[in-house]
Design a protein around this motif. Structure first.
Motif, short mmCIF file in Angstrom:
data_model
loop_
_atom_site.label_atom_id
_atom_site.label_comp_id
_atom_site.label_asym_id
_atom_site.label_seq_id
_atom_site.Cartn_x
_atom_site.Cartn_y
_atom_site.Cartn_z
N ASP A 105 13.67 -2.51 4.68
CA ASP A 105 12.71 -3.63 4.75
C ASP A 105 11.81 -3.67 3.51
OD1 ASP A 105 11.71 -5.90 5.94
OD2 ASP A 105 10.31 -4.86 7.26
N LEU A 106 12.27 -3.03 2.44
CA LEU A 106 11.51 -3.05 1.18
C LEU A 106 12.33 -3.76 0.11
CD1 LEU A 106 10.24 0.65 0.97
CD2 LEU A 106 8.82 -1.38 1.31
N TYR A 107 11.73 -4.78 -0.50
CA TYR A 107 12.40 -5.42 -1.64
C TYR A 107 12.51 -4.41 -2.78
CZ TYR A 107 11.54 -9.86 0.76
OH TYR A 107 11.53 -10.88 1.66
N LYS A 108 13.44 -4.70 -3.70
CA LYS A 108 13.64 -3.77 -4.81
C LYS A 108 12.35 -3.56 -5.61
CE LYS A 108 16.68 -1.44 -7.42
NZ LYS A 108 17.73 -0.55 -6.91
N THR A 109 11.60 -4.62 -5.80
CA THR A 109 10.32 -4.51 -6.53
C THR A 109 9.41 -3.50 -5.83
OG1 THR A 109 10.56 -6.83 -7.16
CG2 THR A 109 8.39 -5.85 -7.45
N GLN A 110 9.44 -3.51 -4.51
CA GLN A 110 8.61 -2.58 -3.74
C GLN A 110 9.19 -1.16 -3.77
OE1 GLN A 110 8.91 -4.95 -0.14
NE2 GLN A 110 6.89 -5.84 -0.47
N VAL A 111 10.51 -1.07 -3.85
CA VAL A 111 11.14 0.25 -3.99
C VAL A 111 10.65 0.91 -5.28
CG1 VAL A 111 13.33 1.39 -4.51
CG2 VAL A 111 13.19 -0.22 -2.60
N TRP A 112 10.60 0.13 -6.36
CA TRP A 112 10.12 0.71 -7.63
C TRP A 112 8.69 1.23 -7.48
CZ3 TRP A 112 12.21 -4.31 -10.16
CH2 TRP A 112 13.56 -4.14 -10.50
N ALA A 113 7.84 0.43 -6.82
CA ALA A 113 6.43 0.84 -6.65
C ALA A 113 6.33 2.11 -5.82
CB ALA A 113 5.64 -0.29 -6.00
N ASN A 156 0.89 -1.16 0.00
CA ASN A 156 0.00 0.00 0.00
C ASN A 156 0.93 1.22 0.00
OD1 ASN A 156 -1.57 2.18 0.73
ND2 ASN A 156 -2.89 0.99 2.10
N ALA A 157 1.26 1.69 -1.19
CA ALA A 157 2.30 2.73 -1.31
C ALA A 157 1.96 4.02 -0.54
CB ALA A 157 2.56 3.04 -2.79
N PRO A 158 0.72 4.50 -0.60
CA PRO A 158 0.43 5.71 0.20
C PRO A 158 0.65 5.48 1.70
CG PRO A 158 -1.30 5.33 -1.43
CD PRO A 158 -0.42 4.12 -1.46
#
Lengths: 310, 288
Positions: free
Chosen positions: B180-188, B24-26
């Motif tokens: 604690d954020l995977y790279k995929t989540q960093v992009w998001a 949940n990016a926001p």
């Protein structure tokens, strides 16, 4: 009986007992400024020190009597009304008979000795289920409490649970079976799993609090710490739930806040009449106790039941 | 023909799905912003943050989050190119700095790096890369003192789990919002907070050697590695991952990187001699 209930979520200063007492004093002042007097205030777990202390527990732990005397002194120094009366539950690290506990106390505070009732420490609950997994390490630093006990107050019979206590449905069942009509849940819940609309830990809490209220027909008052300790942020969201499981009011995820609600103690009876689950539980208690007894006494080649079964 | 019941089947684990990596990016943005404010201002008493801006998505996202937490006037972006650094990296660092409107400082580390490397001409690319990373931390911490700004780290969970960083260099800033954020989540998250697309979509690179990419070094893409790491950290074994449909070679590759780098995610190993050994018996949290 109408009861004005409040729950406060605050960010304690780490291991600074005096500063946190002063913060409590600020809160007492705020409540005293209101035109509607508050009868009952619930505060989070370890409000006088912060939660993650590791070996620092020994630096901040105090006897419950001493904590009661200190918060009573703060209450009287900040509230000018000698007739003022406020019931409070709050969490702290306790030193008791040479051991440390994650504890909560329930006390009646008065503006003076001339108030309508006497100032009194009613009850101390010592956390029954100590989380010791992942980010939690409680059993390393404090001793497990051995009882869950309801107690009488001027506002009716109540009980205290601390955080993981409430994640085991048996805890609230024990409290309700002993007659508790209001269950306070004091918490320090770190936010995790930000996938959905609310953090995963909070989604669990919502289900747990509603479940306790509905199953036992009790009011639930939940107070959660806020702020970050290291990288761990606590998810506040203090709330008050009625005996039908309806959330009457809730605080935000982040930041200090005070929630309050006017509740009718009779609602417990009304809710239990339409949904007599507690009565059903009472009637089946003998059979349930037999099951528990057999499970606890189980013998044989297997390992005793415990964490390895999780 | 008898009537058949409608069937509702639970979805199976899918090795081609990013479902386990959705955030949940926001909400994460709000959370990390609060974390930075709390740790930098309340806990450590700083008003300003300083971030090494490489031109990559991790450091850009970190700077964007710092600006949300502290305001652009309180964030300093530091570019620390070496003479072989890609011009594109510098350009992308500029884009992020301009977009944020933060103060920037550029320190060319070539002279300090070369001064040492001149004495060890046989040094491998790996050694040279480590020297550059450590020189960048010397600069960042020195500028921290100069500006009274707390260094903020930029390492993500995937590279931490792979040990893809120089020990006590990239990982040394005292506060890290992305760890604690995977790279995929960093992009998001980067897309959500508005990191320019050119920075988000470009191949990740440590830029220590010309033409280097992270995924080239790994032998697997971040996205595929992240899908495997999620399950490994949950406790699934290799056999189960293969049953789900992940290629065994990829699982073993990821697992091997994870298993041989546990030491890198810890403080130095201290010989214990007493029952007051620090961090063994004598335990106090970082914010005590």
């Amino acid at each position: 009986m109408t009861i004005q209930v409040a729950a406060a979520q605050v960010r304690p200063r780490k291991a600074d007992y005096q500063a946190n007492l002063e913060m409590l004093g600020d809160l007492f002042e705020q409540l005293a400024e209101s035109t509607t007097p508050t009868d009952l205030l619930t505060l989070p777990e370890t409000i006088l020190s912060g939660y993650f202390l590791e070996g620092g527990v020994r630096d901040v732990a105090r006897p419950a009597d001493a904590v009661f005397e200190d918060i009573l002194a703060v209450f009287r120094s900040r509230c000018v009304d000698p007739e003022a009366v406020l019931d409070v539950s709050l969490g702290f690290y306790e030193e008791y008979r040479g051991q440390y506990y994650n504890a909560a106390l329930y006390a009646t505070l008065t503006g003076s000795d001339h108030a309508a009732c006497a100032a009194r420490l009613h009850h101390v609950h010592r956390k029954f289920f100590l989380p010791t997994y992942g980010v939690f390490d409680e059993q390393r630093h404090v001793t497990r409490g051995r009882t869950i006990t309801a107690f009488d107050t001027r506002l009716g019979r109540q009980a205290l649970l601390i955080c993981e206590d409430a994640w085991h449905s048996v805890s609230a069942a024990l409290a309700a079976l002993q007659g508790a009509r209001i269950i306070h849940i004091l918490s320090a819940s770190p936010g995790t799993d930000f996938h959905g609309p609310t953090p995963g830990n909070l989604a669990c809490w919502d289900r747990i609090l509603q479940g306790i209220a509905v199953e036992h027909g009790v009011f639930v008052v939940y107070a959660g710490l806020v702020g970050f300790e290291g990288g761990k942020g606590f998810t506040g969201s203090s709330c008050i739930v009625d005996p039908w499981g309806k959330q009457l009011v809730a605080a935000p995820l982040l930041g200090p806040a005070l929630v309050r609600a006017e509740i009718e103690a009779d609602d417990v009876t009304i809710a239990r009449t339409s949904m007599p689950l507690l009565s059903d539980l009472e009637s089946a208690l003998g059979d349930i106790a037999a099951h528990f007894h057999a499970l606890a006494a189980r013998e044989g080649p297997e390992e005793p039941r415990g964490r390895s079964d999780a | 023909m008898p009537e058949r019941l409608p069937v509702y089947a639970a979805p199976a684990d899918d090795p081609e799905s990013d479902a386990n990596l959705v955030i949940n990016a926001p909400a994460v943005t709000v959370w990390l912003t609060a974390f930075l404010r709390d740790q930098i201002v309340i806990h450590r008493g700083f008003q300003r943050a300083i971030v090494g801006i490489s031109g990559g998505v991790d450091s850009a996202l970190t700077a964007f989050l710092c600006v949300r937490a502290l305001g652009p006037q309180n964030v300093i972006g530091v570019r620390m190119p070496y003479r072989t650094s890609s011009p594109e990296s510098l350009e992308h660092a500029d884009i992020a700095i301009r977009e944020l409107g933060i103060q920037s400082v550029t320190v060319d580390i070539s002279a300090m790096v070369d001064a040492y490397l001149a004495s060890v001409p046989e040094a491998s690319d790996r050694r040279r890369g480590n020297v550059m990373a450590r020189c960048r931390m010397i600069v960042l911490f020195d500028l921290s003192e100069r500006y009274g700004a707390l260094p903020v780290g930029t390492g993500n969970k995937t590279e931490r789990l792979f040990g893809y960083f120089t020990w006590h260099a990239d990982d040394s800033p005292p506060v890290n919002p992305l760890g604690d954020l995977y790279k995929t989540q960093v992009w998001a998250l980067a897309r959500h907070v508005g990191v320019p697309e050119a920075i988000v979509t470009k191949p990740a690179t440590a830029d220590l050697i010309e033409g280097q990419t992270d995924e080239g070094d790994f032998g697997i893409s971040y996205r595929r590695a992240d899908r495997i790491l999620v399950y490994l950290l949950r406790g699934y074994g290799t056999e189960r991952l293969v049953r789900i449909g992940f290629p065994e070679a990829e699982v073993l590759l990821v697992r091997e990187k994870l298993d041989r780098t546990h030491w890198k995610r810890h403080m130095p190993t201290t010989a214990m001699l007493t029952t007051t050994s620090i961090n063994d018996y004598y335990l106090r949290p970082v914010d005590y």
